[in-house]
Design an enzyme around this catalytic site. Structure first.
Site, PDB file in Angstrom:
ATOM      1  CG  HIS A  95      -0.372   0.344   2.514  1.00 61.49           C
ATOM      2  ND1 HIS A  95      -0.088  -0.600   3.478  1.00 61.49           N
ATOM      3  CD2 HIS A  95      -0.015   1.531   3.057  1.00 61.49           C
ATOM      4  CE1 HIS A  95       0.408  -0.016   4.549  1.00 61.49           C
ATOM      5  NE2 HIS A  95       0.470   1.284   4.309  1.00 61.49           N
ATOM      6  CG  ASP A 125      -0.111  -3.900   2.772  1.00 70.04           C
ATOM      7  OD1 ASP A 125       0.420  -3.425   1.761  1.00 70.04           O
ATOM      8  OD2 ASP A 125      -0.414  -3.223   3.787  1.00 70.04           O
ATOM      9  CB  SER A 201       3.173   1.188   6.369  1.00 72.76           C
ATOM     10  OG  SER A 201       2.002   1.526   7.068  1.00 72.76           O
TER      11      SER A 201
END
Length: 380
Positions: A95, A125, A201
């Site tokens: 992402h 992801d 992330s």
């Protein structure tokens, strides 16, 4: 045989038999003691497998963790990643890069390289970015075979809100969490108490005991109290497949002047101060090789590693503070740092306190930020 000769012979035989019986009995008594002698050796080996020093784990990991910026005309998504092989491949979240037209990878020494996606999951992801300039650089070890358990202590690294190489500590607070977010399906995820938020992330989740990567940080709650990490052993085969199949001459790195450098004074200062902090942090934990590699070529030519190490080896309890920086007309950065330390050379009878002000000149050399000059004034 005469009767008179039988007596001594019988006595001799009895003595021999008695001796054999005695030796056998003594052997049985000694045998357990011989086995038990090994126990102290076993205990000694076990004592050497204690957890690694936390500060050393973090310092080593920071060399391999990068900040990633996925840009398009409308927005910029900031995330993290980490080098895992000698080809310059970086593991991150899908992402972070899925909508990016340009990918900037910012290293620990403040330089920006263009990256190219060599693989990204549609439902999972996870993505891998390649930066050829980072080939053969320091990488993180991955534990691709062992699942973590609830209660395991962990370290999360990333760039929350753009603050590069931020570290949070916690434990595995749950396992086998399944959910979906923004079109990505997370299965068998680790729930962690280490705080992660925007910018974390793609950063590594590290086992506190081994120093190895066990997860890829992916999602955090809005309040930052709960995070989720993808077990790296669940996706490692796919990651290595992407790396093995990628060919550099088939990748689009979007290499432009806007990507390779930054003339933003605030960003220059931030990057330079990170280099300065990393330099003194390396010295404080006696990683003199790491500190020496931050020096420019002229400084290394004028000062051998042995001489450099000799200049700092007697410092103890080194602490640094009060960083202050300015940008010069030629885009170099002057950074002053206040350092306090204890030192005792072989010639001294007692430890002395030292308060030193360092002025570092930091600038670009071979597309990397290096310490070009060091001036110091000793106030003790």
């Amino acid at each position: 045989m005469h009767k008179k000769q039988r007596g001594p012979v019988i006595v001799s035989l009895l003595l021999v038999v008695a001796g054999i019986i005695t030796l056998a009995a003594m052997n049985n008594i000694w045998q357990p003691n011989t086995i038990s002698v090994n126990n102290p050796v076993i205990n000694k080996v076990e004592s050497n497998t204690q957890s690694l020093d936390l500060k050393s784990i973090i310092h080593k990991a920071e060399k391999s963790v990068v900040q990633i910026e996925g840009q398009n005309e409308q927005s910029t998504v900031t995330g993290s990643g980490f080098l895992y092989n000698g080809q310059g491949d970086i593991i991150t979240n899908a992402h972070v890069v899925k909508d990016a037209d340009v990918i900037n990878v910012r290293t620990a020494n403040g330089h920006i390289y263009p990256g190219a996606v060599i693989g990204a999951g549609e439902n999972t992801d996870v993505a891998v970015i390649r930066v050829p300039q980072l080939a053969d650089q320091s990488t993180l070890n991955i534990d691709a075979e062992k699942q973590a358990e609830t209660g395991d202590e962990v370290i999360a690294l990333g760039s929350p809100h753009g603050f590069q190489n931020t570290v949070t500590l916690g434990i595995i607070s749950g396992t086998e969490r399944n959910f979906s977010v923004d079109g990505f399906s997370y299965e068998n995820a680790y729930q962690i108490s280490a705080q992660i938020t925007d910018g974390n992330s793609g950063g590594p989740l590290i086992n506190r005991e081994t120093g190895n990567v066990i997860g890829i940080n992916a999602v955090g709650t809005n309040d930052g109290t709960i995070g989720f990490s993808i077990p790296v052993d669940d996706v490692y085969k796919q990651i290595t497949r992407w790396s093995n199949e990628a060919q550099n001459d088939q990748l689009d790195f979007k290499y432009t002047d806007d990507i390779t450098g930054s003339t933003n004074p605030d960003q220059l200062i931030e990057d330079a101060e990170y280099v300065a902090e990393y330099f003194f942090e390396s010295i404080s934990i006696r990683d003199y090789v790491g500190a020496y590699t931050l020096l420019g070529s002229n400084m290394q030519s004028a000062n051998s590693y042995a001489d450099f190490r000799e200049g700092y080896i007697y410092y103890m309890d080194l602490e640094y503070s009060d960083l202050s920086s300015t940008v010069t007309e030629d885009n170099q950065i002057k950074t002053t740092v206040a350092v306090s330390a204890k030192a005792k050379t072989p010639e001294q009878e007692e430890t002395k306190e030292h308060d030193i002000t360092y002025e570092l000149t930091i600038g670009q050399e071979n597309d990397q930020l290096k310490i070009l000059k060091i001036n110091e004034s000793n106030e003790s």
